[in-house]
Enzyme design. Structure first.
Site, PDB file in Angstrom:
ATOM      1  CG  HIS A 277      -1.619   1.290   1.471  1.00  0.00           C
ATOM      2  ND1 HIS A 277      -2.849   1.586   0.931  1.00  0.00           N
ATOM      3  CD2 HIS A 277      -1.243   2.383   2.190  1.00  0.00           C
ATOM      4  CE1 HIS A 277      -3.202   2.806   1.304  1.00  0.00           C
ATOM      5  NE2 HIS A 277      -2.255   3.303   2.070  1.00  0.00           N
ATOM      6  CD  GLU A 278       2.264   3.483   3.753  1.00  0.00           C
ATOM      7  OE1 GLU A 278       2.613   4.572   3.250  1.00  0.00           O
ATOM      8  OE2 GLU A 278       1.265   3.363   4.485  1.00  0.00           O
ATOM      9  CG  HIS A 281       0.682   6.399  -0.703  1.00  0.00           C
ATOM     10  ND1 HIS A 281      -0.497   6.986  -1.099  1.00  0.00           N
ATOM     11  CD2 HIS A 281       0.423   5.772   0.480  1.00  0.00           C
ATOM     12  CE1 HIS A 281      -1.441   6.738  -0.192  1.00  0.00           C
ATOM     13  NE2 HIS A 281      -0.902   6.003   0.776  1.00  0.00           N
ATOM     14  CD  GLU A 355      -4.120   6.753   2.344  1.00  0.00           C
ATOM     15  OE1 GLU A 355      -3.928   5.531   2.499  1.00  0.00           O
ATOM     16  OE2 GLU A 355      -3.204   7.597   2.425  1.00  0.00           O
ATOM     17  CG  ASP A 359      -6.496   0.678   0.244  1.00  0.00           C
ATOM     18  OD1 ASP A 359      -5.404   0.625   0.838  1.00  0.00           O
ATOM     19  OD2 ASP A 359      -7.565   1.014   0.801  1.00  0.00           O
TER      20      ASP A 359
END
Length: 412
Positions: A277-278, A281, A355, A359
């Site tokens: 997930h990070e 970004h 976000e 995801d």
């Protein structure tokens, strides 16, 4: 013109305060009303006791936030229309001049705000966090952190303020453009410096020694084409039971940091999904976009200050009978957030969009199921409510509501 600005400031302050208090009341009421039942979709994974703890924790923090708002507004009015900033000018202008006077005025405002915030910070840490089992910090460690932060603020802040004030006084009508370039360069420098020199002053960072987890993470990094300067575990447990993971640094100094509390709670596949997930970004350039947005907003605000700083009505309308570069800078950053408050829901919306995108990236490159499982554990461990007031969440929340986020992952 003075009276118009005064009325506009008071009106904006009233709107901001009333809206924040109204949203807080909605949040308390909504969370309390849903306290007795775990929401559908979580009943088999979240115990009722954990759900109620999250509700009570949310209510306690929200109520505390209302008290903090009252203190914040009182300090702001005292410094502006109450004559506090004028009194600081009168005190320092008879003792100092030039750039040193400006630094003294700015540090005085920061010191006053910090001293008034200290009781709130102590209550937050040693009453609220302690009550709900999150506090691991001792009073001694709290004071040591405070001294370190103060020392860093002086060591770093003094030359930065001197440079900004010098540019404001020497660069003519386009001073704001020079200050903006300097400010951007300083922030980029801090992105490089923080991981190596500043963060270790407060926490210990040890290389990740779990060979199996390291191998799994390195495989994920290779799949995603991400280069890191290292995988580290931070001793977050010495201050709090909250768990987290984050990226820090920029360019070749990027490092991945896991709280030790996070690794104790999640399985290897769940840690991989959280990290994916990070990485999402970074893949979508969210970090660069946020930095770009921050720089663009700072340019707009500095340009606006450039138009106001020589206007007598700007000072007169906010409680001052004189004006100069230092007072203009302080005054602008005191009252600016009041007028900019209504940008909050837009910034929250953009953050939630990012976000969801991260995801989706995690679902494609790791496991949607494992990320959903990890998020449920993190919501439980951090006592994050599963039932926020929809309007409060829409206005403030940087992350989507738990139910919507988990539902999308399950659909993936």
């Amino acid at each position: 013109m003075d009276n118009i600005l005064t009325l506009a400031f008071l009106a904006a302050l009233l709107v901001m305060s009333a809206l924040r208090l109204w949203l807080a009341r909605r949040q308390i009421s909504y969370v309390s009303a849903h306290r007795e039942k775990v929401p559908p979709g979580f009943a088999d994974r979240i115990a009722l006791g954990a759900h109620q703890k999250a509700a009570d924790y949310t209510v306690a923090r929200t109520r505390f936030g209302r008290a903090g708002l009252v203190a914040e507004v009182a300090v702001l009015l005292a410094l502006t229309l109450g004559g506090g900033l004028q009194a600081l000018h009168d005190f320092w202008s008879t003792r100092l001049d030039g750039l040193v006077y400006g630094v003294a005025v700015i540090f005085s405002v920061i010191a006053i705000s910090g001293l008034l915030d200290l009781p709130l910070a102590l209550y937050r840490q040693f009453v609220i966090e302690e009550k709900f089992g999150f506090n691991r910090m001792t009073l001694g460690l709290f004071l040591v952190d405070l001294v370190k932060q103060l020392a860093l603020g002086i060591l770093i802040g003094t030359p930065v303020l001197l440079a900004v004030l010098w540019l404001m006084e020497r660069m003519g009508s386009l001073w704001w453009l020079y200050v903006w370039v300097f400010w951007c360069a300083f922030n980029l420098l801090m992105l490089f410096v923080y991981p190596t020199w500043i963060a270790p002053l407060f926490n210990k960072f040890a290389p990740l020694d779990d060979a199996g987890l390291r191998e799994r993470i390195e495989a994920l990094l290779t799949r995603c084409g991400f280069a890191s300067s290292g995988l580290f575990v931070m001793d977050g447990s010495k201050r709090s039971n909250h768990g987290n993971a984050y990226f820090t640094g920029f360019g070749k100094t990027k490092r991945i940091v896991f709280f030790d509390t996070l690794l104790c709670r999640l399985q290897a596949a769940e840690v991989e999904a959280v990290l994916a997930h990070e990485l999402g970004h970074f893949s979508h350039r969210h970090v660069l976009k946020r930095i770009g947005m921050l720089f663009a907003l700072s340019l707009a605000f500095l340009a606006l200050l450039g138009q106001l700083i020589d206007a007598p009505w700007f000072y007169g309308g906010l409680g001052l009978d004189t004006g100069n570069t230092a007072l203009g800078l302080v005054l602008f950053f005191l009252v600016g957030p009041v007028f900019a408050f209504l940008l909050t829901p837009l910034l929250s919306l953009l953050s939630r969009r990012d976000e969801f995108a991260a995801d989706r990236y995690a679902a494609e490159n790791a496991s949607a199921e494992q990320l959903a499982s990890a998020l449920v554990k993190l919501y439980e461990d951090n006592a994050a409510t599963l039932t926020p007031d929809p309007l409060h969440s829409l206005f403030y929340d940087s992350h989507p509501p738990a139910a919507l986020r988990i539902a999308r992952l399950q659909a993936a």
